[in-house]
Design a protein around this motif. Structure first.
Motif, PDB file in Angstrom:
ATOM      1  N   GLY A  18     -46.325  34.069  85.418  1.00  0.00           N
ATOM      2  CA  GLY A  18     -44.960  34.317  84.949  1.00  0.00           C
ATOM      3  C   GLY A  18     -44.866  35.581  84.125  1.00  0.00           C
ATOM      4  O   GLY A  18     -45.816  36.344  84.002  1.00  0.00           O
ATOM      5  N   THR A  19     -43.713  35.800  83.558  1.00  0.00           N
ATOM      6  CA  THR A  19     -43.455  36.980  82.739  1.00  0.00           C
ATOM      7  C   THR A  19     -43.228  36.542  81.297  1.00  0.00           C
ATOM      8  O   THR A  19     -42.491  35.598  81.038  1.00  0.00           O
ATOM      9  CB  THR A  19     -42.209  37.731  83.247  1.00  0.00           C
ATOM     10  N   THR A  20     -43.861  37.257  80.377  1.00  0.00           N
ATOM     11  CA  THR A  20     -43.720  36.964  78.951  1.00  0.00           C
ATOM     12  C   THR A  20     -43.079  38.153  78.254  1.00  0.00           C
ATOM     13  O   THR A  20     -43.502  39.295  78.434  1.00  0.00           O
ATOM     14  CB  THR A  20     -45.092  36.684  78.313  1.00  0.00           C
ATOM     15  N   VAL A  21     -42.042  37.889  77.448  1.00  0.00           N
ATOM     16  CA  VAL A  21     -41.362  38.931  76.688  1.00  0.00           C
ATOM     17  C   VAL A  21     -41.549  38.628  75.207  1.00  0.00           C
ATOM     18  O   VAL A  21     -41.176  37.559  74.729  1.00  0.00           O
ATOM     19  CB  VAL A  21     -39.856  38.983  77.028  1.00  0.00           C
ATOM     20  N   LYS A  22     -42.135  39.571  74.473  1.00  0.00           N
ATOM     21  CA  LYS A  22     -42.343  39.420  73.034  1.00  0.00           C
ATOM     22  C   LYS A  22     -41.512  40.481  72.322  1.00  0.00           C
ATOM     23  O   LYS A  22     -41.552  41.649  72.682  1.00  0.00           O
ATOM     24  CB  LYS A  22     -43.814  39.608  72.668  1.00  0.00           C
ATOM     25  N   GLU A  23     -40.779  40.056  71.303  1.00  0.00           N
ATOM     26  CA  GLU A  23     -39.975  40.975  70.512  1.00  0.00           C
ATOM     27  C   GLU A  23     -40.281  40.792  69.035  1.00  0.00           C
ATOM     28  O   GLU A  23     -40.350  39.667  68.545  1.00  0.00           O
ATOM     29  CB  GLU A  23     -38.485  40.727  70.730  1.00  0.00           C
ATOM     30  N   LYS A  24     -40.469  41.910  68.350  1.00  0.00           N
ATOM     31  CA  LYS A  24     -40.643  41.911  66.896  1.00  0.00           C
ATOM     32  C   LYS A  24     -39.557  42.801  66.312  1.00  0.00           C
ATOM     33  O   LYS A  24     -39.339  43.915  66.773  1.00  0.00           O
ATOM     34  CB  LYS A  24     -42.017  42.458  66.511  1.00  0.00           C
ATOM     35  N   LYS A  25     -38.890  42.286  65.283  1.00  0.00           N
ATOM     36  CA  LYS A  25     -37.775  43.004  64.694  1.00  0.00           C
ATOM     37  C   LYS A  25     -37.857  42.906  63.177  1.00  0.00           C
ATOM     38  O   LYS A  25     -38.059  41.817  62.635  1.00  0.00           O
ATOM     39  CB  LYS A  25     -36.482  42.391  65.202  1.00  0.00           C
ATOM     40  N   THR A  26     -37.694  44.027  62.506  1.00  0.00           N
ATOM     41  CA  THR A  26     -37.666  44.067  61.048  1.00  0.00           C
ATOM     42  C   THR A  26     -36.298  44.594  60.623  1.00  0.00           C
ATOM     43  O   THR A  26     -35.878  45.655  61.065  1.00  0.00           O
ATOM     44  CB  THR A  26     -38.775  44.979  60.494  1.00  0.00           C
ATOM     45  N   VAL A  27     -35.619  43.827  59.759  1.00  0.00           N
ATOM     46  CA  VAL A  27     -34.250  44.140  59.367  1.00  0.00           C
ATOM     47  C   VAL A  27     -34.141  44.135  57.845  1.00  0.00           C
ATOM     48  O   VAL A  27     -34.718  43.282  57.176  1.00  0.00           O
ATOM     49  CB  VAL A  27     -33.279  43.097  59.967  1.00  0.00           C
ATOM     50  N   GLU A  28     -33.398  45.107  57.312  1.00  0.00           N
ATOM     51  CA  GLU A  28     -33.102  45.129  55.880  1.00  0.00           C
ATOM     52  C   GLU A  28     -31.699  44.568  55.675  1.00  0.00           C
ATOM     53  O   GLU A  28     -30.735  45.062  56.259  1.00  0.00           O
ATOM     54  CB  GLU A  28     -33.176  46.547  55.330  1.00  0.00           C
ATOM     55  N   ASN A  29     -31.592  43.530  54.881  1.00  0.00           N
ATOM     56  CA  ASN A  29     -30.315  42.873  54.615  1.00  0.00           C
ATOM     57  C   ASN A  29     -29.527  43.647  53.563  1.00  0.00           C
ATOM     58  O   ASN A  29     -30.088  44.473  52.834  1.00  0.00           O
ATOM     59  CB  ASN A  29     -30.557  41.437  54.154  1.00  0.00           C
ATOM     60  N   PRO A  30     -28.219  43.383  53.441  1.00  0.00           N
ATOM     61  CA  PRO A  30     -27.398  44.094  52.457  1.00  0.00           C
ATOM     62  C   PRO A  30     -27.870  43.920  51.015  1.00  0.00           C
ATOM     63  O   PRO A  30     -27.675  44.808  50.181  1.00  0.00           O
ATOM     64  CB  PRO A  30     -26.010  43.472  52.630  1.00  0.00           C
ATOM     65  N   ASP A  31     -28.529  42.797  50.702  1.00  0.00           N
ATOM     66  CA  ASP A  31     -28.999  42.584  49.333  1.00  0.00           C
ATOM     67  C   ASP A  31     -30.347  43.253  49.060  1.00  0.00           C
ATOM     68  O   ASP A  31     -30.882  43.165  47.966  1.00  0.00           O
ATOM     69  CB  ASP A  31     -29.079  41.089  49.017  1.00  0.00           C
ATOM     70  N   GLY A  32     -30.915  43.936  50.074  1.00  0.00           N
ATOM     71  CA  GLY A  32     -32.164  44.665  49.882  1.00  0.00           C
ATOM     72  C   GLY A  32     -33.395  43.918  50.364  1.00  0.00           C
ATOM     73  O   GLY A  32     -34.477  44.485  50.413  1.00  0.00           O
ATOM     74  N   SER A  33     -33.254  42.654  50.704  1.00  0.00           N
ATOM     75  CA  SER A  33     -34.401  41.898  51.191  1.00  0.00           C
ATOM     76  C   SER A  33     -34.724  42.284  52.634  1.00  0.00           C
ATOM     77  O   SER A  33     -33.869  42.776  53.363  1.00  0.00           O
ATOM     78  CB  SER A  33     -34.129  40.398  51.099  1.00  0.00           C
ATOM     79  N   ILE A  34     -35.955  42.068  53.035  1.00  0.00           N
ATOM     80  CA  ILE A  34     -36.408  42.436  54.370  1.00  0.00           C
ATOM     81  C   ILE A  34     -36.758  41.164  55.134  1.00  0.00           C
ATOM     82  O   ILE A  34     -37.437  40.277  54.620  1.00  0.00           O
ATOM     83  CB  ILE A  34     -37.621  43.380  54.296  1.00  0.00           C
ATOM     84  N   THR A  35     -36.259  41.079  56.367  1.00  0.00           N
ATOM     85  CA  THR A  35     -36.486  39.918  57.218  1.00  0.00           C
ATOM     86  C   THR A  35     -37.217  40.359  58.477  1.00  0.00           C
ATOM     87  O   THR A  35     -36.803  41.306  59.133  1.00  0.00           O
ATOM     88  CB  THR A  35     -35.143  39.260  57.615  1.00  0.00           C
ATOM     89  N   LYS A  36     -38.302  39.654  58.793  1.00  0.00           N
ATOM     90  CA  LYS A  36     -39.054  39.928  60.016  1.00  0.00           C
ATOM     91  C   LYS A  36     -38.894  38.747  60.953  1.00  0.00           C
ATOM     92  O   LYS A  36     -39.079  37.608  60.545  1.00  0.00           O
ATOM     93  CB  LYS A  36     -40.534  40.151  59.713  1.00  0.00           C
ATOM     94  N   THR A  37     -38.531  39.032  62.208  1.00  0.00           N
ATOM     95  CA  THR A  37     -38.406  37.969  63.199  1.00  0.00           C
ATOM     96  C   THR A  37     -39.269  38.307  64.404  1.00  0.00           C
ATOM     97  O   THR A  37     -39.429  39.474  64.763  1.00  0.00           O
ATOM     98  CB  THR A  37     -36.952  37.788  63.663  1.00  0.00           C
ATOM     99  N   GLU A  38     -39.811  37.276  64.995  1.00  0.00           N
ATOM    100  CA  GLU A  38     -40.659  37.448  66.167  1.00  0.00           C
ATOM    101  C   GLU A  38     -40.261  36.377  67.183  1.00  0.00           C
ATOM    102  O   GLU A  38     -40.257  35.195  66.871  1.00  0.00           O
ATOM    103  CB  GLU A  38     -42.128  37.282  65.773  1.00  0.00           C
TER     104      GLU A  38
END
Length: 67
Positions: free
Chosen positions: A39-59
């Motif tokens: 099959g096919t595997t799709v991996k995504e990593k995203k780093t976002v800075e929120n309006p309050d200055g905190s950083i969120t990483k999602t995978e």
């Protein structure tokens, strides 16, 4: 005259709401697609800075199997 002033104040306040709330700023985005016989595997990593200055990483990892 009072109606015009109230309408313009309401309109200006509604236009200012998005600037107070803010939005996320994307710092990095990585997408990797792997094709295998099973099959096919799709991996995504995203780093976002929120309006309050905190950083969120999602995978995320999605897998689609071959029919």
């Amino acid at each position: 005259m009072m109606r015009i002033i109230m309408t313009s104040l309401l309109t200006l306040s509604l236009l200012g709401v998005p600037s107070l709330v803010g939005c996320e700023r994307e710092l990095s985005h990585e997408k990797k697609v792997e094709s295998t016989p099973s099959g096919t595997t799709v991996k995504e990593k995203k780093t976002v800075e929120n309006p309050d200055g905190s950083i969120t990483k999602t995978e995320t990892k999605d897998k689609v199997s071959n029919p």
